[in-house]
Design a protein around this motif. Structure first.
Motif, short mmCIF file in Angstrom:
data_model
loop_
_atom_site.label_atom_id
_atom_site.label_comp_id
_atom_site.label_asym_id
_atom_site.label_seq_id
_atom_site.Cartn_x
_atom_site.Cartn_y
_atom_site.Cartn_z
N ASP A 71 -6.30 -11.56 15.03
CA ASP A 71 -6.01 -10.79 16.25
C ASP A 71 -6.37 -11.60 17.50
O ASP A 71 -5.80 -11.38 18.57
CB ASP A 71 -6.79 -9.47 16.26
N SER A 72 -7.33 -12.51 17.37
CA SER A 72 -7.74 -13.31 18.52
C SER A 72 -6.76 -14.43 18.83
O SER A 72 -6.84 -15.06 19.88
CB SER A 72 -9.15 -13.88 18.31
N VAL A 73 -5.83 -14.68 17.92
CA VAL A 73 -4.80 -15.71 18.12
C VAL A 73 -3.59 -15.01 18.74
O VAL A 73 -2.61 -14.73 18.06
CB VAL A 73 -4.44 -16.41 16.79
N GLY B 258 5.06 -23.97 13.61
CA GLY B 258 4.14 -23.56 12.55
C GLY B 258 2.83 -24.31 12.60
O GLY B 258 1.78 -23.75 12.30
N ALA B 259 2.87 -25.58 13.01
CA ALA B 259 1.63 -26.37 13.07
C ALA B 259 0.69 -25.79 14.11
O ALA B 259 -0.52 -25.70 13.88
CB ALA B 259 1.96 -27.83 13.40
N ASP B 260 1.23 -25.37 15.25
CA ASP B 260 0.38 -24.76 16.29
C ASP B 260 -0.24 -23.46 15.79
O ASP B 260 -1.41 -23.21 16.03
CB ASP B 260 1.21 -24.46 17.55
N ALA B 261 0.55 -22.64 15.11
CA ALA B 261 0.05 -21.36 14.59
C ALA B 261 -1.04 -21.60 13.55
O ALA B 261 -2.08 -20.94 13.56
CB ALA B 261 1.19 -20.54 13.99
N ARG B 262 -0.83 -22.56 12.67
CA ARG B 262 -1.82 -22.85 11.63
C ARG B 262 -3.11 -23.36 12.26
O ARG B 262 -4.20 -22.93 11.89
CB ARG B 262 -1.27 -23.86 10.62
N GLN B 263 -3.00 -24.26 13.23
CA GLN B 263 -4.20 -24.80 13.88
C GLN B 263 -4.96 -23.72 14.64
O GLN B 263 -6.18 -23.67 14.60
CB GLN B 263 -3.82 -25.94 14.83
N ALA B 264 -4.23 -22.83 15.32
CA ALA B 264 -4.88 -21.74 16.05
C ALA B 264 -5.60 -20.81 15.07
O ALA B 264 -6.72 -20.37 15.33
CB ALA B 264 -3.85 -20.98 16.88
N ALA B 265 -4.95 -20.51 13.95
CA ALA B 265 -5.58 -19.64 12.93
C ALA B 265 -6.82 -20.32 12.35
O ALA B 265 -7.86 -19.68 12.20
CB ALA B 265 -4.58 -19.31 11.83
N GLU B 266 -6.72 -21.60 12.04
CA GLU B 266 -7.87 -22.33 11.48
C GLU B 266 -9.05 -22.30 12.43
O GLU B 266 -10.19 -22.09 12.02
CB GLU B 266 -7.48 -23.77 11.16
N ALA B 267 -8.79 -22.51 13.73
CA ALA B 267 -9.87 -22.52 14.72
C ALA B 267 -10.55 -21.15 14.79
O ALA B 267 -11.78 -21.07 14.82
CB ALA B 267 -9.32 -22.92 16.09
N ALA B 268 -9.78 -20.08 14.80
CA ALA B 268 -10.36 -18.74 14.87
C ALA B 268 -11.11 -18.39 13.59
O ALA B 268 -12.19 -17.80 13.63
CB ALA B 268 -9.26 -17.71 15.14
N LEU B 269 -10.55 -18.77 12.46
CA LEU B 269 -11.17 -18.45 11.17
C LEU B 269 -12.48 -19.21 10.97
O LEU B 269 -13.38 -18.71 10.29
CB LEU B 269 -10.20 -18.75 10.04
N THR B 270 -12.61 -20.37 11.56
CA THR B 270 -13.85 -21.14 11.44
C THR B 270 -15.04 -20.32 11.92
O THR B 270 -16.11 -20.35 11.32
CB THR B 270 -13.75 -22.44 12.27
N LEU C 68 -20.44 -7.91 20.54
CA LEU C 68 -21.10 -8.99 19.80
C LEU C 68 -20.22 -9.48 18.65
O LEU C 68 -20.09 -10.69 18.45
CB LEU C 68 -22.46 -8.51 19.26
N LEU C 69 -19.65 -8.56 17.89
CA LEU C 69 -18.84 -8.95 16.73
C LEU C 69 -17.55 -9.62 17.14
O LEU C 69 -16.98 -10.40 16.38
CB LEU C 69 -18.55 -7.74 15.85
N GLY C 70 -17.06 -9.36 18.34
CA GLY C 70 -15.83 -9.96 18.82
C GLY C 70 -16.02 -11.33 19.45
O GLY C 70 -15.06 -12.01 19.78
N ASP C 71 -17.25 -11.75 19.61
CA ASP C 71 -17.54 -13.04 20.22
C ASP C 71 -17.62 -14.12 19.15
O ASP C 71 -18.34 -13.98 18.16
CB ASP C 71 -18.87 -12.97 20.99
N GLU C 72 -16.87 -15.21 19.33
CA GLU C 72 -16.81 -16.25 18.30
C GLU C 72 -18.17 -16.86 17.98
O GLU C 72 -18.51 -17.05 16.82
CB GLU C 72 -15.83 -17.35 18.72
N LEU C 73 -18.95 -17.18 19.01
CA LEU C 73 -20.25 -17.82 18.78
C LEU C 73 -21.21 -16.88 18.05
O LEU C 73 -21.83 -17.25 17.05
CB LEU C 73 -20.86 -18.29 20.10
N VAL C 74 -21.31 -15.66 18.54
CA VAL C 74 -22.22 -14.69 17.91
C VAL C 74 -21.76 -14.37 16.49
O VAL C 74 -22.56 -14.34 15.56
CB VAL C 74 -22.34 -13.41 18.77
N ALA C 75 -20.44 -14.16 16.32
CA ALA C 75 -19.91 -13.87 14.99
C ALA C 75 -20.21 -15.02 14.03
O ALA C 75 -20.58 -14.79 12.87
CB ALA C 75 -18.41 -13.60 15.05
#
Length: 173
Positions: free
Chosen positions: A101-103, A136-148, A72-79
């Motif tokens: 870690d998910s990126v 770097g732009a790809d890494a930042r965007q991927a991190a932003e999406a996961a952190l959201t 549950l905690l590892g799922d983006e929607l549930v989290a």
């Protein structure tokens, strides 16, 4: 940690449904069809969001092997639902680490988090001894999406490039 130890306030589904209907009726009575349409769209969007979250919880609990809480905690929607309601049992730093870690395609390390501004500073690790010119732009965007989903208190992501390694050799004569 978080508010998981406190009991949630009891909610009466029937009463809540009536309240939603009353608010929609008041908005419809205002005579502005755009307001009514927007309110109905908002209710539909929230219902879809929570419905998807509940369906995901049931799916994760009934199908995958292993620790149900970890699933549950590892799922983006549930989290994201747990964080939204301050029910996520992990602290901010743990959730940030989980998000990063998910990126999988980018190796990122936390440098600093500024609580006042919500700015998370990350450093990209070199993977495979490259030239330091990864995207770097790809890494930042991927991190932003996961952190959201996992850590919405992060509002800005700054990415520092890994230090570039210089080749030092002897000069051929």
């Amino acid at each position: 940690m978080s508010a998981v130890t406190t009991a949630p306030a009891p909610v009466n589904a029937e009463r809540t449904g009536r309240r939603v209907e009353e608010v929609l009726d008041r908005l419809a009575a205002s005579g502005d069809p755009a307001v009514t349409t927007a309110a109905e769209e908002l209710v539909r969007s929230l219902m879809d969001f929570y419905g998807a979250g509940l369906a995901r919880v049931l799916h994760l609990l009934s199908t995958a092997p292993g620790d149900p809480a970890a699933r549950l905690l590892g799922d983006e929607l549930v989290a994201s639902l747990l964080v939204l309601h301050d029910l996520h049992p992990e602290d901010r730093d743990t959730r940030i680490a989980r998000a990063l870690d998910s990126v999988h395609e980018h190796a990122l390390d936390v440098v600093d988090f500024d609580e006042e501004t919500g700015t998370l500073t990350l450093r990209a690790r070199e993977s495979g001894g490259g030239c330091g010119c990864g995207s770097g732009a790809d890494a930042r965007q991927a991190a932003e999406a996961a952190l959201t989903c996992f850590a919405p208190e992060v509002t800005v992501v700054e990415l520092k490039a890994a230090p570039t390694l210089l080749q030092i050799g002897t000069k051929a004569r």
